[in-house]
Design a protein around this motif. Structure first.
Motif, PDB file in Angstrom:
ATOM      1  N   GLY A 111      -3.848 -17.020  11.856  1.00  0.00           N
ATOM      2  CA  GLY A 111      -4.861 -17.903  12.419  1.00  0.00           C
ATOM      3  C   GLY A 111      -4.524 -18.327  13.840  1.00  0.00           C
ATOM      4  O   GLY A 111      -5.397 -18.354  14.716  1.00  0.00           O
ATOM      5  N   LEU A 112      -3.262 -18.657  14.093  1.00  0.00           N
ATOM      6  CA  LEU A 112      -2.833 -19.001  15.449  1.00  0.00           C
ATOM      7  C   LEU A 112      -3.017 -17.824  16.400  1.00  0.00           C
ATOM      8  O   LEU A 112      -3.531 -17.983  17.521  1.00  0.00           O
ATOM      9  CB  LEU A 112      -1.360 -19.423  15.447  1.00  0.00           C
ATOM     10  N   LEU A 113      -2.585 -16.646  15.974  1.00  0.00           N
ATOM     11  CA  LEU A 113      -2.752 -15.450  16.796  1.00  0.00           C
ATOM     12  C   LEU A 113      -4.233 -15.181  17.052  1.00  0.00           C
ATOM     13  O   LEU A 113      -4.634 -14.836  18.179  1.00  0.00           O
ATOM     14  CB  LEU A 113      -2.109 -14.259  16.087  1.00  0.00           C
ATOM     15  N   THR A 114      -5.038 -15.367  16.031  1.00  0.00           N
ATOM     16  CA  THR A 114      -6.471 -15.102  16.149  1.00  0.00           C
ATOM     17  C   THR A 114      -7.145 -16.065  17.107  1.00  0.00           C
ATOM     18  O   THR A 114      -7.919 -15.650  17.983  1.00  0.00           O
ATOM     19  CB  THR A 114      -7.141 -15.199  14.765  1.00  0.00           C
ATOM     20  N   THR A 115      -6.882 -17.359  16.966  1.00  0.00           N
ATOM     21  CA  THR A 115      -7.528 -18.329  17.845  1.00  0.00           C
ATOM     22  C   THR A 115      -7.048 -18.167  19.283  1.00  0.00           C
ATOM     23  O   THR A 115      -7.839 -18.318  20.227  1.00  0.00           O
ATOM     24  CB  THR A 115      -7.275 -19.765  17.368  1.00  0.00           C
ATOM     25  N   ALA A 139      -4.984 -25.903  23.913  1.00  0.00           N
ATOM     26  CA  ALA A 139      -3.901 -25.950  22.926  1.00  0.00           C
ATOM     27  C   ALA A 139      -4.391 -26.556  21.618  1.00  0.00           C
ATOM     28  O   ALA A 139      -4.048 -26.086  20.530  1.00  0.00           O
ATOM     29  CB  ALA A 139      -2.726 -26.756  23.479  1.00  0.00           C
ATOM     30  N   ARG A 140      -5.213 -27.609  21.729  1.00  0.00           N
ATOM     31  CA  ARG A 140      -5.768 -28.226  20.528  1.00  0.00           C
ATOM     32  C   ARG A 140      -6.672 -27.258  19.766  1.00  0.00           C
ATOM     33  O   ARG A 140      -6.628 -27.164  18.539  1.00  0.00           O
ATOM     34  CB  ARG A 140      -6.562 -29.469  20.916  1.00  0.00           C
ATOM     35  N   GLY A 141      -7.479 -26.473  20.497  1.00  0.00           N
ATOM     36  CA  GLY A 141      -8.342 -25.500  19.851  1.00  0.00           C
ATOM     37  C   GLY A 141      -7.564 -24.413  19.131  1.00  0.00           C
ATOM     38  O   GLY A 141      -7.910 -24.021  18.014  1.00  0.00           O
ATOM     39  N   VAL A 142      -6.494 -23.932  19.769  1.00  0.00           N
ATOM     40  CA  VAL A 142      -5.697 -22.859  19.161  1.00  0.00           C
ATOM     41  C   VAL A 142      -4.929 -23.376  17.946  1.00  0.00           C
ATOM     42  O   VAL A 142      -4.971 -22.771  16.863  1.00  0.00           O
ATOM     43  CB  VAL A 142      -4.734 -22.257  20.203  1.00  0.00           C
ATOM     44  N   LEU A 143      -4.220 -24.490  18.108  1.00  0.00           N
ATOM     45  CA  LEU A 143      -3.442 -25.041  17.000  1.00  0.00           C
ATOM     46  C   LEU A 143      -4.356 -25.509  15.869  1.00  0.00           C
ATOM     47  O   LEU A 143      -4.136 -25.185  14.692  1.00  0.00           O
ATOM     48  CB  LEU A 143      -2.583 -26.202  17.487  1.00  0.00           C
ATOM     49  N   GLY A 144      -5.398 -26.265  16.238  1.00  0.00           N
ATOM     50  CA  GLY A 144      -6.313 -26.757  15.220  1.00  0.00           C
ATOM     51  C   GLY A 144      -7.048 -25.631  14.521  1.00  0.00           C
ATOM     52  O   GLY A 144      -7.298 -25.697  13.314  1.00  0.00           O
ATOM     53  N   GLY A 145      -7.391 -24.573  15.283  1.00  0.00           N
ATOM     54  CA  GLY A 145      -8.054 -23.426  14.669  1.00  0.00           C
ATOM     55  C   GLY A 145      -7.168 -22.733  13.653  1.00  0.00           C
ATOM     56  O   GLY A 145      -7.633 -22.298  12.591  1.00  0.00           O
ATOM     57  N   ARG A 198     -17.888 -27.719   8.409  1.00  0.00           N
ATOM     58  CA  ARG A 198     -18.392 -28.428   9.576  1.00  0.00           C
ATOM     59  C   ARG A 198     -17.366 -29.432  10.094  1.00  0.00           C
ATOM     60  O   ARG A 198     -17.169 -29.572  11.299  1.00  0.00           O
ATOM     61  CB  ARG A 198     -19.698 -29.147   9.231  1.00  0.00           C
ATOM     62  N   ALA A 199     -16.739 -30.164   9.193  1.00  0.00           N
ATOM     63  CA  ALA A 199     -15.757 -31.169   9.604  1.00  0.00           C
ATOM     64  C   ALA A 199     -14.569 -30.518  10.303  1.00  0.00           C
ATOM     65  O   ALA A 199     -14.127 -30.965  11.367  1.00  0.00           O
ATOM     66  CB  ALA A 199     -15.283 -31.971   8.389  1.00  0.00           C
ATOM     67  N   GLY A 200     -14.055 -29.445   9.726  1.00  0.00           N
ATOM     68  CA  GLY A 200     -12.871 -28.802  10.290  1.00  0.00           C
ATOM     69  C   GLY A 200     -13.123 -28.136  11.626  1.00  0.00           C
ATOM     70  O   GLY A 200     -12.236 -28.072  12.477  1.00  0.00           O
ATOM     71  N   ARG A 201     -14.348 -27.635  11.844  1.00  0.00           N
ATOM     72  CA  ARG A 201     -14.642 -26.903  13.067  1.00  0.00           C
ATOM     73  C   ARG A 201     -14.831 -27.805  14.287  1.00  0.00           C
ATOM     74  O   ARG A 201     -14.944 -27.304  15.405  1.00  0.00           O
ATOM     75  CB  ARG A 201     -15.869 -26.008  12.887  1.00  0.00           C
ATOM     76  N   ILE A 202     -14.835 -29.117  14.090  1.00  0.00           N
ATOM     77  CA  ILE A 202     -14.918 -30.019  15.240  1.00  0.00           C
ATOM     78  C   ILE A 202     -13.725 -29.805  16.165  1.00  0.00           C
ATOM     79  O   ILE A 202     -13.824 -29.968  17.385  1.00  0.00           O
ATOM     80  CB  ILE A 202     -14.993 -31.486  14.774  1.00  0.00           C
ATOM     81  N   VAL A 203     -12.596 -29.409  15.608  1.00  0.00           N
ATOM     82  CA  VAL A 203     -11.395 -29.196  16.421  1.00  0.00           C
ATOM     83  C   VAL A 203     -11.570 -28.028  17.387  1.00  0.00           C
ATOM     84  O   VAL A 203     -10.809 -27.903  18.359  1.00  0.00           O
ATOM     85  CB  VAL A 203     -10.171 -28.967  15.498  1.00  0.00           C
ATOM     86  N   LEU A 204     -12.584 -27.195  17.161  1.00  0.00           N
ATOM     87  CA  LEU A 204     -12.846 -26.049  18.031  1.00  0.00           C
ATOM     88  C   LEU A 204     -13.806 -26.394  19.170  1.00  0.00           C
ATOM     89  O   LEU A 204     -14.203 -25.507  19.920  1.00  0.00           O
ATOM     90  CB  LEU A 204     -13.435 -24.891  17.213  1.00  0.00           C
ATOM     91  N   GLN A 205     -14.167 -27.654  19.299  1.00  0.00           N
ATOM     92  CA  GLN A 205     -15.123 -28.080  20.317  1.00  0.00           C
ATOM     93  C   GLN A 205     -14.434 -28.929  21.380  1.00  0.00           C
ATOM     94  O   GLN A 205     -13.543 -29.718  21.069  1.00  0.00           O
ATOM     95  CB  GLN A 205     -16.258 -28.880  19.674  1.00  0.00           C
ATOM     96  N   LEU A 218     -10.399 -32.347  10.632  1.00  0.00           N
ATOM     97  CA  LEU A 218      -9.460 -31.512   9.893  1.00  0.00           C
ATOM     98  C   LEU A 218      -8.932 -32.229   8.651  1.00  0.00           C
ATOM     99  O   LEU A 218      -8.690 -31.601   7.621  1.00  0.00           O
ATOM    100  CB  LEU A 218      -8.278 -31.118  10.791  1.00  0.00           C
ATOM    101  N   ALA A 219      -8.774 -33.547   8.765  1.00  0.00           N
ATOM    102  CA  ALA A 219      -8.315 -34.318   7.606  1.00  0.00           C
ATOM    103  C   ALA A 219      -9.341 -34.259   6.478  1.00  0.00           C
ATOM    104  O   ALA A 219      -8.981 -34.174   5.296  1.00  0.00           O
ATOM    105  CB  ALA A 219      -8.046 -35.768   8.011  1.00  0.00           C
ATOM    106  N   VAL A 220     -10.631 -34.295   6.824  1.00  0.00           N
ATOM    107  CA  VAL A 220     -11.682 -34.177   5.805  1.00  0.00           C
ATOM    108  C   VAL A 220     -11.600 -32.814   5.121  1.00  0.00           C
ATOM    109  O   VAL A 220     -11.678 -32.705   3.894  1.00  0.00           O
ATOM    110  CB  VAL A 220     -13.069 -34.396   6.433  1.00  0.00           C
ATOM    111  N   THR A 221     -11.426 -31.758   5.928  1.00  0.00           N
ATOM    112  CA  THR A 221     -11.271 -30.420   5.351  1.00  0.00           C
ATOM    113  C   THR A 221     -10.036 -30.354   4.458  1.00  0.00           C
ATOM    114  O   THR A 221     -10.052 -29.710   3.404  1.00  0.00           O
ATOM    115  CB  THR A 221     -11.166 -29.366   6.468  1.00  0.00           C
ATOM    116  N   ALA A 222      -8.966 -31.029   4.869  1.00  0.00           N
ATOM    117  CA  ALA A 222      -7.739 -31.049   4.071  1.00  0.00           C
ATOM    118  C   ALA A 222      -7.973 -31.739   2.728  1.00  0.00           C
ATOM    119  O   ALA A 222      -7.407 -31.328   1.704  1.00  0.00           O
ATOM    120  CB  ALA A 222      -6.619 -31.737   4.840  1.00  0.00           C
TER     121      ALA A 222
END
Length: 241
Positions: A111-115, A139-145, A198-205, A218-222
């Protein structure tokens, strides 16, 4: 039995199943390819989000992450494999924890490599429109993704363990991700924010509206993932192999 040998055995299963390696490769290839295509889209929209646009391929690539998690668990329900696994590791909780760890680690790393690759590919075609995107946002988008893709793989793994079928889990989750989340979700008002994808993908914005932010999303997705894994653990511990 100590945890390390159990984890090693579960990792060998995942590494030697071509379908699982293929799912991880598809995660990388699909996400990167569609992010590159997204990078060629128009940037004249005043609400253009360079981070979301650069990582747009993750929307389709996540299907491969879900397939990876579901198939990794469902393989145990083919040909009596689960009975063999539990004969070797009678402690069912320890076996399930090892299985989930063997799913989580490669899903996170790929996932890290992909993002990272998706963001590079996606931003390459946006030009000056991405000039305001900070290194911290990227960095937040890559790590969070990477975390998001890992959580979705584990969510699918828990669902597959509960249903004892990968095809049943995918038959529910893939339409949910591709149809329900976009079509019905938009009619659900603010409740859509708390859907697991939807909740988890906010980190990609880069920017976002609503009550959830990147890390709370991400916490909601967790939380969704934890519920699915708890249900899957109940199935493993209580139901006949």
């Amino acid at each position: 039995m100590p945890f390390a040998p159990v984890l090693h055995a579960e990792w060998l299963k995942i590494r030697t199943l071509r379908s699982l390696c293929g799912a991880l490769f598809a995660l990388f290839a699909v996400s990167t390819a569609f992010s590159a295509l997204g990078g060629t889209s128009s940037t004249s929209d005043p609400e253009f989000d360079p981070l979301s646009n650069g990582l747009s391929g993750i929307l389709l690539g996540q299907v491969a992450a879900v397939a990876f998690g579901a198939m990794a668990v469902s393989a145990e329900y083919h040909g009596g494999a689960l009975r063999v696994s539990l004969a070797a590791v009678p402690q069912r909780g320890r076996w399930f924890a090892a299985k989930l760890t063997a799913i989580a680690v490669p899903a996170f790393l790929v996932g890290l490599l992909t993002t990272g690759a998706s963001l590079v590919a996606g931003l390459s075609g946006t030009g000056d429109a991405a000039a305001g995107l900070t290194a911290g946002d990227q960095a937040r988008g890559v790590l969070g993704g990477g975390v998001y893709l890992m959580l979705m793989a584990l969510f699918a793994a828990g669902f597959a363990a509960l249903l004892r079928s990968g095809s049943a889990a995918l038959g529910i989750l893939i339409p949910f991700l591709l149809i329900v989340s976009f079509v019905i979700g938009d009619a659900a008002g603010k409740a859509v924010e708390f859907m697991p994808d939807r909740a988890g993908r906010i980190v990609l914005q880069e920017t976002w509206d609503g009550s959830l932010g990147p890390w709370t999303g991400l916490a909601v997705t967790a939380v969704w993932t934890a519920v699915a894994l708890a249900a899957g653990a109940w199935s493993v511990l209580r139901r006949d192999a």
